[in-house]
Design a protein around this motif. Structure first.
Motif, PDB file in Angstrom:
ATOM      1  N   SER A 250      32.682  17.205  19.127  1.00 52.16           N
ATOM      2  CA  SER A 250      33.100  16.835  20.475  1.00 52.16           C
ATOM      3  C   SER A 250      34.490  16.198  20.420  1.00 52.16           C
ATOM      4  CB  SER A 250      32.103  15.843  21.077  1.00 52.16           C
ATOM      5  OG  SER A 250      30.798  16.392  21.115  1.00 52.16           O
TER       6      SER A 250
ATOM      7  N   TYR B 217      26.303  19.984  26.698  1.00 47.88           N
ATOM      8  CA  TYR B 217      27.545  20.705  26.445  1.00 47.88           C
ATOM      9  C   TYR B 217      28.639  20.445  27.481  1.00 47.88           C
ATOM     10  CZ  TYR B 217      24.785  23.277  23.037  1.00 47.88           C
ATOM     11  OH  TYR B 217      23.981  23.608  21.971  1.00 47.88           O
TER      12      TYR B 217
ATOM     13  N   TYR C 288      29.806  11.878  16.829  1.00 47.56           N
ATOM     14  CA  TYR C 288      30.315  12.898  17.751  1.00 47.56           C
ATOM     15  C   TYR C 288      30.175  14.323  17.197  1.00 47.56           C
ATOM     16  CZ  TYR C 288      34.354  13.220  14.654  1.00 47.56           C
ATOM     17  OH  TYR C 288      35.160  13.425  13.561  1.00 47.56           O
TER      18      TYR C 288
ATOM     19  N   ASP D 141      28.133  17.974  20.302  1.00 54.99           N
ATOM     20  CA  ASP D 141      28.179  19.098  21.251  1.00 54.99           C
ATOM     21  C   ASP D 141      28.212  18.637  22.701  1.00 54.99           C
ATOM     22  OD1 ASP D 141      28.220  21.153  19.315  1.00 54.99           O
ATOM     23  OD2 ASP D 141      26.063  20.989  19.046  1.00 54.99           O
ATOM     24  N   CYS D 142      29.013  17.600  22.959  1.00 52.96           N
ATOM     25  CA  CYS D 142      29.272  17.171  24.335  1.00 52.96           C
ATOM     26  C   CYS D 142      30.668  17.650  24.747  1.00 52.96           C
ATOM     27  CB  CYS D 142      29.173  15.652  24.444  1.00 52.96           C
ATOM     28  SG  CYS D 142      27.487  15.006  24.307  1.00 52.96           S
TER      29      CYS D 142
END
Length: 265
Positions: free
Chosen positions: A166, A117, A157, A137-138
């Motif tokens: 993301s 995250y 992504y 979920d970065c």
């Protein structure tokens, strides 16, 4: 008490077979237990990072204790690396917040960094394939390519079960200290400071193009103590130097604050 940090950087700490990293050795696993946080330096010569075997060897003990997901402070990948396996770094929590993928990497398999995250990533244009939900979920994904390559899955992504993809940017570049993005007028802006220097000088140019913009939050929460801003910088975004608790001095070449600098820069 202050947290202890160890560096996992010796070949004897890893299980490597024919260039494929499959996990930690017993020596490496014992080393892992001696510290609160670990900087992981994967040895040169590793061509592929295996998938879940490597993942489990770092993040789970015999009781499947998820607290190990928060032991990784940083990861440095080797310049020989070509394949990052499925799930190989998924679910690493803070303080793991930044990763530069080397230009040698060609393939990033599905869910490789899923649910990291707090992680911002630089992805070079040489990456030909990215699998499903690899960066779901970065944080922010800084892409050197100018658009999505054909070999990147449409969900590269995205968390397919979430409404929050993301963030990503195209046309990005990187050097030892900064991530840049080239805009439509061939002007570079500084997106993020990624260096380790305490005293920094904002560059006038990158790749032969003028650097005119320091974007929102570009230096936010960094450890810099002083910075020199050249008069080529015509725009500074909101909170560009916010939460720089050690920053004591800003030297500006401009005679006065340009109108396009944010009131809260």
């Amino acid at each position: 008490s202050e947290q202890t940090i160890g560096t996992l950087n010796k070949e004897e700490y890893f299980e490597i077979s024919d260039g494929v990293l499959t996990g930690l050795s017993e020596i490496g696993y014992n080393f892992l237990h001696q510290y609160d946080l670990i900087d992981v330096v994967i040895p040169e010569g590793v061509v592929e990072i295996g998938s879940q075997d490597w993942y489990k060897s770092i993040f789970y003990n015999n009781d499947n204790d998820y607290s190990y997901n928060h032991k990784i402070a940083s990861v440095k990948l080797p310049n020989t690396l070509e394949i990052i396996g499925a799930h190989s770094f998924a679910c690493i929590g803070s303080p793991f917040a930044w990763l530069e993928i080397p230009s040698s990497v060609k393939t990033i398999q599905e869910h490789a960094f899923d649910s990291c995250y707090d992680l911002d990533v630089f992805i070079p244009k040489n990456v030909e394939e990215i699998g499903e939900c690899a960066f779901a979920d970065c944080g922010i994904l800084y892409c050197e390519a100018d658009s999505k390559p054909d070999g990147w899955d449409y969900s590269w992504y995205i968390d397919l079960n979430s409404d929050y993809p993301s963030d990503y940017l195209w046309n990005c570049g990187i050097d030892d200290e900064y991530i840049y993005q080239l805009d439509d007028s061939n002007v570079y802006k500084i997106e993020k400071y990624v260096g380790n220097s305490l005293i920094v000088a904002v560059p006038n140019t990158f790749n032969g193009q003028v650097v005119k913009i320091i974007d929102d939050y570009a230096f936010s929460s960094s450890g810099i103590t002083s910075v020199i801003i050249p008069d080529s910088v015509t725009t500074i975004g909101y909170a560009a130097f916010d939460y720089c608790s050690s920053l004591t001095t800003i030297y500006c070449e401009a005679e006065s604050q340009p109108d396009s600098w944010s009131w809260y820069w």
